[in-house]
Structures are given as structure tokens and as C-alpha cells.
Design an enzyme around this catalytic site. Structure first.
Site, mmCIF file in Angstrom:
data_model
loop_
_atom_site.group_PDB
_atom_site.id
_atom_site.type_symbol
_atom_site.label_atom_id
_atom_site.label_comp_id
_atom_site.label_asym_id
_atom_site.label_seq_id
_atom_site.Cartn_x
_atom_site.Cartn_y
_atom_site.Cartn_z
ATOM 1 N N TYR A 457 4.496 10.025 3.551
ATOM 2 C CA TYR A 457 5.390 9.579 4.787
ATOM 3 C C TYR A 457 5.299 10.841 6.111
ATOM 4 O O TYR A 457 5.105 10.552 6.385
ATOM 5 C CB TYR A 457 6.986 9.384 4.126
ATOM 6 C CG TYR A 457 7.705 7.990 5.209
ATOM 7 C CD1 TYR A 457 7.345 7.756 5.582
ATOM 8 C CD2 TYR A 457 8.458 9.769 5.472
ATOM 9 C CE1 TYR A 457 8.588 6.968 6.704
ATOM 10 C CE2 TYR A 457 9.755 9.210 6.382
ATOM 11 C CZ TYR A 457 9.286 7.769 6.979
ATOM 12 O OH TYR A 457 10.262 6.961 8.141
ATOM 13 N N SER A 537 5.504 2.691 8.639
ATOM 14 C CA SER A 537 6.241 3.220 9.252
ATOM 15 C C SER A 537 5.926 4.629 9.569
ATOM 16 O O SER A 537 4.504 4.789 10.415
ATOM 17 C CB SER A 537 8.238 3.517 8.813
ATOM 18 O OG SER A 537 9.420 3.534 9.844
ATOM 19 N N ASP A 620 10.175 -7.361 12.998
ATOM 20 C CA ASP A 620 10.397 -6.110 13.076
ATOM 21 C C ASP A 620 11.058 -5.187 14.390
ATOM 22 O O ASP A 620 10.208 -5.400 15.490
ATOM 23 C CB ASP A 620 9.010 -5.303 12.553
ATOM 24 C CG ASP A 620 9.635 -3.765 12.576
ATOM 25 O OD1 ASP A 620 10.707 -3.412 12.478
ATOM 26 O OD2 ASP A 620 8.472 -3.409 11.787
ATOM 27 N N HIS A 655 11.171 -5.128 9.292
ATOM 28 C CA HIS A 655 10.889 -3.986 9.331
ATOM 29 C C HIS A 655 11.084 -3.536 7.547
ATOM 30 O O HIS A 655 9.929 -2.410 6.697
ATOM 31 C CB HIS A 655 11.247 -2.554 9.243
ATOM 32 C CG HIS A 655 10.573 -1.531 9.953
ATOM 33 N ND1 HIS A 655 9.635 -1.036 10.529
ATOM 34 C CD2 HIS A 655 11.430 -0.018 9.005
ATOM 35 C CE1 HIS A 655 9.867 0.725 9.839
ATOM 36 N NE2 HIS A 655 10.338 0.764 9.975
#
Length: 687
Positions: A457, A537, A620, A655
Site C-alpha cells: 500500500y 487505491s 467508485d 471503492h
């Protein structure tokens, strides 16, 4: 491999000059809302058809789908919120699409379903969002999330009668529901109503805390707090347990915030600013009388606990618990004790303190892993927390604060054969010499190189801690390796670790992730052609970037709901809030940095790329799907070798939050089958 013929994607002549750079954006038309633009809808339909045809040829797809359905078929309860003698929590059955909101009357009472989202839509795509319970346990304010959107419609439920009241609030987003002590109403956060037809893509600003009195129309709601000097900031609220003060937070992004309070005994509800700037984090964790206990990163990159005495005209922070080598991630005032949750090399330790800061031992956790979510009242001896690890299902514990003892409150059975699995923590060296940790999960009998999924991430101070994830274990069961890299940009080692991966230092994040891949190969953990990367993301941005920078390193890539156009992210929905980590594309120094790694702008034509399956969803409105659409169109036009560059676009989903279980199963089955095929993982039925 037979080269794939991709659907035709028209280009437009769109060139802009930014700080002397000619920026071509031939696919900008794909930013339009797929649900409203027929041209985009046709493109999406053609891409989905191509992707589904490819996925249908993969032998592991149905095996993964069936196994994921079994692995995710386990009951899961959240840590309860206690109000009076009622315990409120959500329950997932493992077979239904959405969690239900339940109540237990007394510790040994029967559970009763209060809100069932399956009644809200035929396809199970509408979900229960945030919720808050009044102090007397008689009413619940809750958000309805439709088809994955970040927007919420807030309703009110009467626990005694089982009726939904007439109150209905629109345009709530990124909100808590915080009741007044007397239950007359609640505070919530909302945006102004957007112009007709643009709610799914338009930028949002002027977030505000409002108060809703029960039984009144929303037009009469009272404006309470906003930050006009920072129109892009989020403004959120909480309340002290005694009901005396409303706590107000204003933040432009992760890791820093301003702090204010309102004395709720006064009729004017005038905010009193305690911290005006955005230089540190300030989070109120409890109160005693006029004294607030606050978790802060001021003068402490790994955080400390201070007190602020509101009886003083200008309260100065008084240190209660000093910074240590461990990272203080959260804290709570429960039963008269301060419980501090710390990270030591990304694993949890819970330390106890008296309110004067005197150490009071540790909470002896059930095993090495992750613990958190301590819930309870500051004066109540009863509290709850959760504990988990990669091979330990999420278990809820009831905690006796005074005796420092706990017992299981809810424990699901492990859906996978966790006795066959082992979790290792390894450390590797990044490009600049930084030592980075990584968790590796595998079957005990897998001792040699094996196809590997590398997850990362690396942003917004969000730490990647050990959590039981049945979807990941479906990969491990097949003999694959799951690796999670704790790269910079996260919060594993405090604010400095986060800041070392943001703004002009963002390249450190990518270097850390690529070094993780190189380590997995050098150590013989993965096979030479068996490394796949996944991220969502900000992690989707991560995957898109490292594939551009080192396409030779990976066999397959799974970028999900990624931020792919780093020059225009701030123009959509809440993108301005990400500038704290990314920078402002309208400022030259930030623009040049962003242009240097933006996935959409740095695809390398005529270069051999790995197989790529990008994923997004039509609803999203956090990272709008146009990011992924444009990125995939550019990939398909780039002459990147024979492996496929595909996109999977979910319908009536957003999302990630609120996605129904059946769509989650289908998504992971497709991703894992794709990664298995291109990394050489042989997929077999699991008995």
C-alpha cells in the site's frame, strides 16, 4: 501466446501546456460517468466482454470461486458498543451479502436483528454504513450506502419499536453520528448539495459538522463547525463520555489535524480552538472532568499521550505518556486506565498506564499478531477488543480492565486449515539502505521457490498489520506464497516512516516495493517468472508505477481502483484531500515530481510488460473509474508484448466498502486465477 485484439478506443486531440510540458491526454473522454455517457458505457461493455472471455479460459477460476465461497462462509461479529445493558454489533453470516446490525439484551441475552440491508436492494449492493447509538440505547442513527458510493443517506431507527423514523438526511459523507447526552439529536458531517447530475465525479468542498434535532426536517439542521480557510478539509466530531464537550477535528489529509471543542452546556455552541495549525496529529482518547487526554505526534514522531486542561484559558499540553521506541498507534481511556496500542515491527503490543502516566503492565495478548478496537466507557470496567493474525481468525474479547483479564466474546472457526500454514517476518534492504520488514505466509510444506503474490500500500500513514484474510489464504492453500511488504508511506514506524514516502519522497515507496520483489527472488522464495503484485487505491498507484519502472520484475500485476492520473486526481470528488501525500499538480515542483511517476503518463511503448488485470467499479466516487479506464486504454495502445492488458469493471459497486459477498468472491476468483495462470501456480481442488 496469441496476441489479443483489443476493442477500439477512440482518441481525441487533447494537449495542454503545464509548466512548459506538453501533456497529451487522448483518452480524457473516458473520465465521463459510465452510467451517463453511452460512449463510455459501450467501451466498458466491450472491455468487460474481452476480459470475461479471457478469464473463462483459465482452469483455476472455478476452483478458486468454489473455495473462496467456503473460506468466506464463516460468521463474523464486530466488537460491541455498550449502551446501558444493551450491546450493539454487526454480524456477517458468511453466506449473506451484507452484515446485519444486531443487539444483545444483557450479556447473556438473545441476539436480535435490528437492521438488515438485504431488505434495501434486490442484488445486495446496498449496505449499512456508519452508525451511532444514543446513550440510552434507544435509537440508532445509521448511514445507508447505495451501490458502493461514499455518499450516505442517514436514517434513525427506534430500538424499542423496531420502526424507522421519518428523519432522513442527505449528502452526508465521511461522517460519524454523535448523539447528545439526552438523545435529543445527533451531530453529523455533510457537504453542500452538489449540482444536478455531478455527484459521482465532481470535486467536493466545504465539509461541515451539523446538528440534527429528532423529528425536524434537514432544512432546520444547525450548522456547527467548518473550516472556511481550508475548504478541502474534512471536519469530523466526537464527544466526551460525560456528554459535556463536543470534540471537533479538521484535517486536510492523513496524519495532521486541527482541534477544537464545544461546551455543550452553553446554548451558543461556540467552537473553542485548541490547535489551529496542521502540523501534527491530535486525537482525544478520553476525559476526566475538564481534563482531556490526547494522543499526539507533536514533538513525537511515534506519538505520545498528553493532557489538556480546559479550565485553563490557554491549555498547554502536559506529557502523560512519553514517546518510546514503539509506535503508539491508538489509545483509550477505559475503566480509569489508559490502554495504549503500540506497534513493534508491525506487530501489536498493548501497554497499560494509570491516568498520571505510571506504567501498569501489559495486556498479555493471546498470540503474536494484531489487536485493537478497544471499546468501552471511560469509567466502566467492561471493555471489548479484537485480536487477529494472518493465521488467526478475528476474535472479539471481553476485557475486565481492573483485573487485566479477558475472555472470548465471539470467535469464528478458522475457515482454512491454518495448522498447515506458517507466518515469517523477514527484513530486506531498500535502494537507499533502509531496512524494511515483510510478512511471508506459506504452507509449511512449501519450502522451495513458489509463485508469489506481493501486496503493498505505502501511503497516508496506513500500516499493514497481520490480519486474517480468507481470500489471501485461498492463494496460500494452493501452494502459493503471500508476501506483504511494510514499505514507507505507511505508519509502521511512526510519522517519520509515513513522511519518508510522501510528496517529493514518494519514489522511496516504489523503491521499497521493487526491492521487496528483488528480495523474494534472490532468497529463492518465488520463482524467476512467478512474481505477481497486487495493491488497491493508493496501492493501485503503487502497482501501476512499479510495473512501469520495472516491467521485467513481474509476471503479473493486479492494480485495483488505482490513482493512475497523477496530474488530474485533485479534480475529482475528494481528490484534494490526497494532496497531503501526493502534492498539488497545480504547483510546478509538485507537478514535475508527479509527472515523473504517474502511471498513465509513464507507460513505456514497445517494451515487454507483465500480464495486467486492472479492476475498478462503475460507482467508485472516491477514485473515479476514469483513472483505470484511461490507464488501460494507454496500456492496450502501447505495443507491450503478447501478454494481456485487461480491465474488470464491476457494476453497482464502489471503492470496496459495502461490496456484497457474492461480488467479492467473484472478484478474488478472477484475480487469483489470472495471477495463477501467469505465474505458473497449478490450481487444484481443495478437499
Amino acid at each position: 501466446m496469441t496476441p489479443i485484439t483489443y476493442p477500439y478506443t477512440p482518441t481525441i486531440d487533447n494537449v495542454e501546456i503545464h509548466f512548459g510540458h506538453k501533456i497529451s491526454d487522448p483518452y480524457r473522454w473516458l473520465e465521463n460517468d459510465v452510467r451517463k455517457d453511452p460512449d463510455v458505457a459501450r467501451w466498458v461493455a466491450a472491455q468487460n466482454a474481452l476480459t470475461q472471455n479471457h478469464l473463462a479460459t483459465l482452469p483455476g477460476r472455478e476452483i478458486f470461486r468454489q473455495r473462496l465461497a467456503k473460506l468466506l462462509d464463516t460468521e463474523q461479529l464486530t466488537a460491541p458498543i455498550k449502551r446501558g445493558q444493551r450491546y450493539f454489533f454487526t454480524r456477517s453470516s458468511g453466506q449473506e451479502n451484507q452484515p446485519k446490525l444486531c443487539v444483545r439484551e444483557g450479556m447473556d441475552g438473545e441476539d436480535r436483528v435490528l437492521l438488515d440491508p438485504h431488505d434495501w436492494s434486490e442484488d445486495g449492493a446496498d449496505a449499512l454504513g456508519e452508525w451511532g447509538v444514543s446513550d440510552d440505547g434507544k435509537r440508532i442513527a445509521y448511514g445507508v450506502q447505495v451501490a458502493g458510493t461514499d455518499w450516505r443517506t442517514i436514517r434513525v431507527f427506534d430500538v424499542d419499536t423496531g420502526l424507522v423514523l421519518e428523519d432522513e438526511l442527505q449528502w452526508a459523507r465521511f461522517s460519524f453520528m454523535t448523539w447528545t447526552h439526552d438523545g435529543a439529536g445527533f451531530f453529523y458531517s455533510r457537504y453542500p448539495q452538489p449540482a444536478e447530475g455531478i455527484a459521482s465525479t465532481a470535486g467536493v468542498a466545504h465539509h461541515a459538522v451539523c446538528f440534527h434535532a429528532l423529528g425536524t426536517p434537514q432544512t432546520q439542521d444547525r450548522w456547527v463547525y467548518s473550516n472556511p480557510a481550508q475548504p478541502g478539509a474534512l471536519n469530523l466530531c466526537d464527544r466526551t463520555d460525560d456528554g459535556g464537550h463536543l470534540i471537533l477535528y479538521s484535517t486536510p489529509g492523513a496524519g495532521v489535524n486541527a482541534l477544537a471543542v464545544i461546551d455543550l452546556s452553553r446554548e451558543d455552541w461556540t467552537p473553542r480552538v485548541l490547535v489551529e495549525d496542521f502540523n501534527a496529529e491530535w486525537s482525544v482518547i478520553g476525559s476526566q472532568g475538564t481534563v482531556l487526554y490526547v494522543l499526539t505526534s507533536e514533538d513525537a514522531e511515534r506519538r505520545r499521550i498528553v493532557s489538556l486542561d480546559l479550565s485553563q484559558t490557554h491549555p498547554d499540553p502536559v506529557e502523560v505518556v512519553a514517546q518510546t521506541d514503539a509506535v503508539l498507534t491508538s489509545a483509550s481511556l477505559l475503566g480509569g486506565r489508559l490502554l495504549a496500542t503500540c506497534l513493534v515491527d508491525a506487530m501489536t503490543e498493548v501497554r497499560r498506564f494509570h491516568t498520571d502516566g505510571t506504567p501498569d503492565g501489559l495486556v498479555a495478548l493471546p498470540a503474536i499478531g494484531s489487536a485493537g478496537g478497544f471499546r468501552g466507557h471511560s469509567t466502566d470496567n467492561e471493555a471489548f477488543f479484537i485480536h487477529t493474525s494472518y493465521h488467526l481468525p478475528i476474535t472479539v474479547y471481553r476485557y475486565d480492565v481492573a483485573r487485566n483479564e479477558y475472555m472470548v466474546w465471539a470467535q469464528p472457526e478458522a475457515s482454512a486449515d491454518v495448522d498447515r500454514m506458517v507466518v515469517d517476518q523477514r527484513f530486506y534492504t531498500s535502494r537507499d539502505g533502509t531496512r524494511v520488514p515483510m510478512f511471508i505466509v506459506r504452507r509449511k510444506d512449501v519450502s522451495g521457490p513458489a509463485p508469489t503474490l506481493l501486496y503493498g500500500y505505502g501511503g497516508f500513514g496506513i500500516s499493514q498489520v497481520p490480519v486474517y484474510n480468507p481470500a489471501q489464504l485461498a492463494w496460500v492453500e494452493q501452494g502459493g506464497v503471500m508476501a506483504v511488504a511494510n514499505i514507507r508511506g505507511g505508519g509502521e514506524y511512526g510519522r517519520a516512516w509515513h513522511m519518508a514516502g510522501q510528496l517529493e519522497k514518494k519514489q522511496n515507496v516504489f523503491d521499497d516495493f521493487m526491492a521487496a520483489g528483488e528480495f523474494l527472488k534472490a532468497e529463492g522464495i518465488t520463482t524467476p517468472g512467478g512474481l505477481a503484485v497486487q495493491g488497491e487505491s493508493n496501492g493501485g498507484l503503487l502497482v501501476g508505477t512499479v510495473v512501469n519502472q520495472r516491467p521485467d520484475l513481474f509476471a503479473a500485476a493486479l492494480p485495483g481502483v488505482g490513482v493512475m492520473d497523477m496530474l488530474r486526481f485533485h479534480r475529482f470528488t475528494g481528490g484534494v484531500m490526497w494532496m497531503s501525500d501526493f502534492g498539488n499538480p497545480d504547483e510546478e515542483s509538485d507537478f514535475r515530481n508527479l509527472l515523473g511517476y504517474s502511471p498513465y503518463h509513464n507507460i513505456r511503448p514497445n517494451t515487454i510488460y507483465p500480464a495486467i488485470l486492472a479492476t475498478t467499479a462503475d460507482a467508485d466516487d472516491r477514485v473515479v473509474p476514469g483513472h483505470t479506464f484511461k490507464y488501460v486504454a494507454a496500456l492496450q495502445a502501447g505495443n507491450l508484448g503478447p501478454k494481456p492488458r485487461l480491465v474488470r469493471i464491476e457494476t453497482r459497486a464502489g471503492h470496496g466498502a459495502g461490496m456484497p459477498l457474492d461480488k467479492i468472491i467473484a472478484l478474488y476468483a478472477d484475480m487469483w486465477a489470472f495471477a495463477a495462470h501467469w505465474t505458473g501456480l497449478e490450481v487444484m481442488p481443495v478437499e
